[in-house]
Every structure is written in structure tokens, then in C-alpha cells.
Motif scaffolding. Sequence first.
Motif, PDB file in Angstrom:
ATOM      1  N   THR A  41      34.265  45.129  66.071  1.00 60.67           N
ATOM      2  CA  THR A  41      33.217  43.887  66.451  1.00 60.67           C
ATOM      3  C   THR A  41      33.817  42.674  66.342  1.00 60.67           C
ATOM      4  O   THR A  41      33.293  41.623  66.637  1.00 60.67           O
ATOM      5  N   ARG A  79      23.308  43.392  62.144  1.00 60.98           N
ATOM      6  CA  ARG A  79      22.652  43.583  63.218  1.00 60.98           C
ATOM      7  C   ARG A  79      22.960  43.357  64.511  1.00 60.98           C
ATOM      8  O   ARG A  79      22.818  43.730  65.647  1.00 60.98           O
ATOM      9  N   ASP A  80      23.439  41.887  64.399  1.00 56.69           N
ATOM     10  CA  ASP A  80      23.793  41.453  65.931  1.00 56.69           C
ATOM     11  C   ASP A  80      25.330  41.431  66.304  1.00 56.69           C
ATOM     12  O   ASP A  80      25.648  41.007  67.245  1.00 56.69           O
ATOM     13  N   ASP A 127      28.506  42.861  68.135  1.00 61.40           N
ATOM     14  CA  ASP A 127      28.900  43.288  69.346  1.00 61.40           C
ATOM     15  C   ASP A 127      30.046  44.746  69.049  1.00 61.40           C
ATOM     16  O   ASP A 127      31.010  44.227  68.820  1.00 61.40           O
ATOM     17  N   GLY A 154      27.672  44.344  74.150  1.00 65.33           N
ATOM     18  CA  GLY A 154      26.300  44.154  73.712  1.00 65.33           C
ATOM     19  C   GLY A 154      25.925  45.377  72.869  1.00 65.33           C
ATOM     20  O   GLY A 154      24.755  45.194  72.174  1.00 65.33           O
ATOM     21  N   GLU A 155      26.498  46.450  72.996  1.00 66.88           N
ATOM     22  CA  GLU A 155      26.206  47.695  72.129  1.00 66.88           C
ATOM     23  C   GLU A 155      26.242  47.169  70.543  1.00 66.88           C
ATOM     24  O   GLU A 155      27.290  46.717  70.085  1.00 66.88           O
ATOM     25  N   PRO A 156      25.037  47.628  70.030  1.00 68.33           N
ATOM     26  CA  PRO A 156      25.168  47.234  68.636  1.00 68.33           C
ATOM     27  C   PRO A 156      26.027  48.222  67.622  1.00 68.33           C
ATOM     28  O   PRO A 156      26.021  49.398  68.208  1.00 68.33           O
TER      29      PRO A 156
END
Length: 187
Positions: free
Chosen positions: A37, A52-53, A55, A66-68
Motif C-alpha cells: 500500500t 479503506r482508501d 491503494d 486503485g485496488e482496495p
Amino acid sequence: AMRTGAALGWRMVEFDAALTADGVPVLMHDETLARTTGRPGRVVDARWPSLRDADAGAWAGPRWRGEPVPRLDAALAWLAAHGIAANVEIKPAPGDAHRAGTRIAQTVAAAIATATGAGRDDPPPLLSSFSEAALAAARDAAPAVPRGLLFGARPVDAIARANALGCVALHLRVDTVDADTIAAAHA
């Protein structure tokens, strides 16, 4: 990775589950968030709202930007909807492996039991770990969830240890397996 595998016809996946500080099981291989991340810190110290946000895909290439960070409950629902089997490995956080292993094992086993409850024909995901204490906690929390014991080195009493935990699978390194071990495991 699961969507790509399913598109290629794969019928089973393996992934690791970790527990956030606020008790949310997420799919994460590493102890820390840095590699996947770009964020500092350990997964076990992060709270779910702060992830949650994040990447969790950009490290693998632009296609996955953008994959969580996936939550375990969402992954289990996706797997069931697509008929994909899974091996969920639990890794206790270093430092306090027994307590952390027990907590994550209980949480993940309960999540699997809830997601794959009564009335379902497909088998629940296999829950695997190198930690015998974690597998014992998983067994006690959700006895119907199948378990597999992992060994990283030449196992001592592997079959007896797996049987004592009620495991249905024994995961051995290929360089530690011989015909006698396989025959004994099948027996």
C-alpha cells in the motif's frame, strides 16, 4: 488476482488473512503495509477506516491501480458467488504470536463459518496455518471449518500433530516428502 484467476479458469485460490487493530480480517500477506500500500506501519496496528482508501494494487502495476485492501467477508462472498474454493492462511502477528494467533484464528474461523453456513452445498474454505495454537483456537471457535497444518521444514510427527488438531490437510514442503510420508498421510 482472484478475478484474473477466475477469468483464466482457476477454481481455487490461496491467500493470507491478517487482523486489523479493530478486529477486521483483511487479505494481506505482509506483516507491514509498506510493500503493498505504500503506507507505513503494521497491519495489526492499523484500524480499518484508515485502510479503506489505501491503494493495494499500484505496487503490482498500473493495471491494478486503485485496488482496495480486500476485507475477508467481501472476499468470501465473492468466492461463493463464483464457485471458487479457497485456502485461507492465517499468520499470527509477530511479537505476541500466541494471543494474536488465537484472536485471528477465532475471528477468521467464525467469518468462514458465517459466510459458508447451513444450506450451502459447496465446501467451506480450508483454514491453514503454521501455528498449531492458532489452528486449535480455530477448531474450538468453528469446528466445522476444515483446517490444514503447514510445515516449513522437515516435520516431526506431522501426521500425529495434524490429527490432534482435527486437520483434514497436511501441507509439507516438497523437499521434505517421501513415499512413506505420503502413504502414512493417506492412511
